[in-house]
Design a protein around this motif. Structure first.
Motif, mmCIF file in Angstrom:
data_model
loop_
_atom_site.group_PDB
_atom_site.id
_atom_site.type_symbol
_atom_site.label_atom_id
_atom_site.label_comp_id
_atom_site.label_asym_id
_atom_site.label_seq_id
_atom_site.Cartn_x
_atom_site.Cartn_y
_atom_site.Cartn_z
ATOM 1 N N LEU A 65 -4.401 -9.547 16.945
ATOM 2 C CA LEU A 65 -4.792 -8.764 15.774
ATOM 3 C C LEU A 65 -3.595 -7.967 15.262
ATOM 4 C CD1 LEU A 65 -7.679 -9.412 16.912
ATOM 5 C CD2 LEU A 65 -8.363 -7.144 16.107
ATOM 6 N N PHE A 66 -3.664 -7.612 13.995
ATOM 7 C CA PHE A 66 -2.689 -6.704 13.399
ATOM 8 C C PHE A 66 -3.450 -5.483 12.906
ATOM 9 C CE2 PHE A 66 -0.693 -4.923 9.602
ATOM 10 C CZ PHE A 66 0.616 -4.719 10.034
ATOM 11 N N PHE A 67 -2.865 -4.292 13.124
ATOM 12 C CA PHE A 67 -3.474 -3.103 12.545
ATOM 13 C C PHE A 67 -2.394 -2.209 11.943
ATOM 14 C CE2 PHE A 67 -2.253 -1.354 16.640
ATOM 15 C CZ PHE A 67 -1.916 -0.039 16.339
ATOM 16 N N ALA A 68 -2.793 -1.469 10.931
ATOM 17 C CA ALA A 68 -1.922 -0.455 10.319
ATOM 18 C C ALA A 68 -2.776 0.766 10.035
ATOM 19 C CB ALA A 68 -1.302 -0.980 9.039
ATOM 20 N N LEU A 69 -2.342 1.897 10.532
ATOM 21 C CA LEU A 69 -3.049 3.154 10.331
ATOM 22 C C LEU A 69 -2.287 3.994 9.318
ATOM 23 C CD1 LEU A 69 -5.386 5.063 11.254
ATOM 24 C CD2 LEU A 69 -3.777 5.991 12.937
ATOM 25 N N PHE A 70 -2.994 4.430 8.258
ATOM 26 C CA PHE A 70 -2.395 5.225 7.183
ATOM 27 C C PHE A 70 -3.095 6.569 7.078
ATOM 28 C CE2 PHE A 70 -2.162 0.756 5.948
ATOM 29 C CZ PHE A 70 -0.862 0.588 5.495
ATOM 30 N N GLN A 71 -2.395 7.520 6.442
ATOM 31 C CA GLN A 71 -3.012 8.779 6.061
ATOM 32 C C GLN A 71 -2.863 8.954 4.559
ATOM 33 O OE1 GLN A 71 -1.497 12.405 7.916
ATOM 34 N NE2 GLN A 71 -3.536 13.290 7.841
ATOM 35 N N LYS A 72 -3.920 9.419 3.922
ATOM 36 C CA LYS A 72 -3.913 9.599 2.468
ATOM 37 C C LYS A 72 -3.250 10.927 2.121
ATOM 38 C CE LYS A 72 -6.972 9.343 -1.555
ATOM 39 N NZ LYS A 72 -8.382 9.159 -2.007
ATOM 40 N N LEU A 73 -2.190 10.844 1.320
ATOM 41 C CA LEU A 73 -1.435 12.049 0.962
ATOM 42 C C LEU A 73 -1.957 12.732 -0.302
ATOM 43 C CD1 LEU A 73 2.204 10.811 1.669
ATOM 44 C CD2 LEU A 73 0.675 12.090 3.170
ATOM 45 N N LYS A 74 -2.536 11.942 -1.205
ATOM 46 C CA LYS A 74 -3.000 12.528 -2.475
ATOM 47 C C LYS A 74 -4.170 11.770 -3.026
ATOM 48 C CE LYS A 74 0.548 9.919 -5.003
ATOM 49 N NZ LYS A 74 1.703 10.001 -5.891
ATOM 50 N N LEU A 115 0.821 -1.205 0.000
ATOM 51 C CA LEU A 115 0.000 0.000 0.000
ATOM 52 C C LEU A 115 0.860 1.262 0.000
ATOM 53 C CD1 LEU A 115 -2.815 -1.128 2.455
ATOM 54 C CD2 LEU A 115 -3.025 -0.744 -0.003
ATOM 55 N N ILE A 116 1.960 1.258 0.721
ATOM 56 C CA ILE A 116 2.859 2.420 0.731
ATOM 57 C C ILE A 116 3.416 2.665 -0.672
ATOM 58 C CG2 ILE A 116 5.087 3.274 1.557
ATOM 59 C CD1 ILE A 116 4.482 1.864 4.213
ATOM 60 N N GLU A 117 3.734 1.600 -1.370
ATOM 61 C CA GLU A 117 4.372 1.705 -2.693
ATOM 62 C C GLU A 117 3.378 1.973 -3.810
ATOM 63 O OE1 GLU A 117 6.456 -1.971 -3.074
ATOM 64 O OE2 GLU A 117 8.121 -1.347 -1.760
ATOM 65 N N ASN A 118 2.087 1.686 -3.598
ATOM 66 C CA ASN A 118 1.159 1.710 -4.723
ATOM 67 C C ASN A 118 -0.093 2.562 -4.548
ATOM 68 O OD1 ASN A 118 2.181 -0.575 -6.692
ATOM 69 N ND2 ASN A 118 2.383 -1.411 -4.622
ATOM 70 N N SER A 119 -0.256 3.223 -3.406
ATOM 71 C CA SER A 119 -1.566 3.840 -3.200
ATOM 72 C C SER A 119 -1.547 5.285 -2.704
ATOM 73 C CB SER A 119 -2.354 2.998 -2.186
ATOM 74 O OG SER A 119 -1.722 3.048 -0.923
ATOM 75 N N GLY A 120 -0.400 5.886 -2.535
ATOM 76 C CA GLY A 120 -0.370 7.260 -2.030
ATOM 77 C C GLY A 120 -0.703 7.378 -0.564
ATOM 78 N N LEU A 121 -0.500 6.305 0.179
ATOM 79 C CA LEU A 121 -0.733 6.325 1.617
ATOM 80 C C LEU A 121 0.578 6.444 2.376
ATOM 81 C CD1 LEU A 121 -3.344 3.412 1.990
ATOM 82 C CD2 LEU A 121 -3.826 5.871 2.142
ATOM 83 N N GLU A 122 0.535 7.143 3.487
ATOM 84 C CA GLU A 122 1.676 7.232 4.395
ATOM 85 C C GLU A 122 1.350 6.456 5.662
ATOM 86 O OE1 GLU A 122 4.503 10.777 5.906
ATOM 87 O OE2 GLU A 122 2.411 10.975 6.515
ATOM 88 N N LEU A 123 2.268 5.595 6.088
ATOM 89 C CA LEU A 123 2.049 4.813 7.298
ATOM 90 C C LEU A 123 2.258 5.678 8.533
ATOM 91 C CD1 LEU A 123 1.556 1.996 8.594
ATOM 92 C CD2 LEU A 123 4.051 1.712 8.604
ATOM 93 N N ILE A 124 1.289 5.682 9.427
ATOM 94 C CA ILE A 124 1.405 6.389 10.702
ATOM 95 C C ILE A 124 1.850 5.434 11.796
ATOM 96 C CG2 ILE A 124 0.134 7.650 12.485
ATOM 97 C CD1 ILE A 124 -1.701 8.690 10.298
ATOM 98 N N GLU A 125 1.248 4.251 11.824
ATOM 99 C CA GLU A 125 1.531 3.300 12.893
ATOM 100 C C GLU A 125 1.115 1.913 12.454
ATOM 101 O OE1 GLU A 125 0.235 2.529 17.605
ATOM 102 O OE2 GLU A 125 -0.765 4.060 16.391
#
Length: 265
Positions: A256-265, A232-242
């Motif tokens: 459980l596993f979680f990943a929180l992203f922020q949309k940059l564009k 997702l980091i490489e292909n979607s314009g998302l930045e990983l927060i945690e």
């Protein structure tokens, strides 16, 4: 190791019902094994009839695993628009509705019977029912898909947050459901991995710039977790927060596993 630990029954209470619930349990001499005040959650070793204890227990809260409760981050804000893409029976949507007042929740799932279950749980909890609709997350929402497109787009310039609690191998819950190990195969991980990517990629166009995507699995496998984060980091314009594993085996909960992203564009 996780498969040798006894799992507990976890009950997440509404914030305004937590103290009252503890009083009722003490009055009935019911043993509480774990108290987590920060999460308004209690753990029990024995199976309990919560309906018998509380009456309509949905007014007090929900049976919900501790790791599931911990997976919802502080980045979600009251009053925002949130889409629970793979809502299932609505456990996390119920938590968000209780924790973040006035959140405008949209909830979808591919299974119509599960959607009906979600609506019933919200009714029993006396919480406003979200905007719900049947939707296959692996399919792109086209304008030709009139009803769904109108739900997503009407008076809605995008979501502040998207919750993608995606279908997975369920390997983080095998201590609770060891029978599922017998039918496990590596081919299933590959299948789930492709499904997970497609669901997230199809949902992302409906996330506002600067908005948050929360990706969750109840899996312990890299292919469903860290591999997806990298993709997702490489292909979607998302930045990983945690990102993190919520390892529950030491306390009798799921992993459980979680990943929180922020949309940059």
């Amino acid at each position: 190791l996780s498969h040798t630990k006894q799992t507990k029954i976890w009950f997440r209470f509404k914030k305004n019902k937590f103290k009252e619930a503890i009083q009722i349990l003490n009055q009935k001499s019911i043993e509480i094994d774990s108290i987590l005040e920060d999460y308004y959650t209690l753990g029990f070793i024995k199976n309990l009839d919560f309906e018998k204890i509380f009456g309509n227990y949905h007014i007090f809260g929900e049976v919900q695993d501790l790791s599931s409760v911990k997976s919802i981050p502080a980045q979600f804000k009251p009053g925002e628009k949130l889409w629970d893409v793979c809502a299932g029976a609505g456990g996390k949507s119920l938590l968000i509705a209780d924790r973040y007042n006035d959140t405008q929740i949209y909830a979808s799932d591919i299974r119509s019977n599960i959607i009906e279950n979600l609506k019933k749980r919200f009714q029993l909890a006396q919480i406003q029912i979200p905007i719900v609709f049947e939707h296959d997350g692996e399919k792109i929402i086209h304008k030709s898909s009139t009803s769904i497109h109108q739900i997503i787009q009407s008076k809605n310039d995008g979501f502040n947050s998207i919750l993608a609690d995606v279908p997975c191998s369920g390997s983080g819950t095998w201590s609770r459901n060891p029978e599922f190990m017998a039918s496990f195969s590596s081919e299933k991980i590959i299948k789930y991995s492709e499904k997970q990517k497609q669901i997230v990629l199809n949902a992302l166009p409906h996330l506002k710039k600067g908005g948050h995507l929360l990706y969750i699995t109840c899996s312990v496998y890299n292919k469903e977790n860290e591999y997806q984060v990298k993709f997702l980091i490489e292909n979607s314009g998302l930045e990983l927060i945690e990102k993190n594993y919520l390892e529950g085996f030491e306390i009798g909960a799921d992993t459980l596993f979680f990943a929180l992203f922020q949309k940059l564009k």
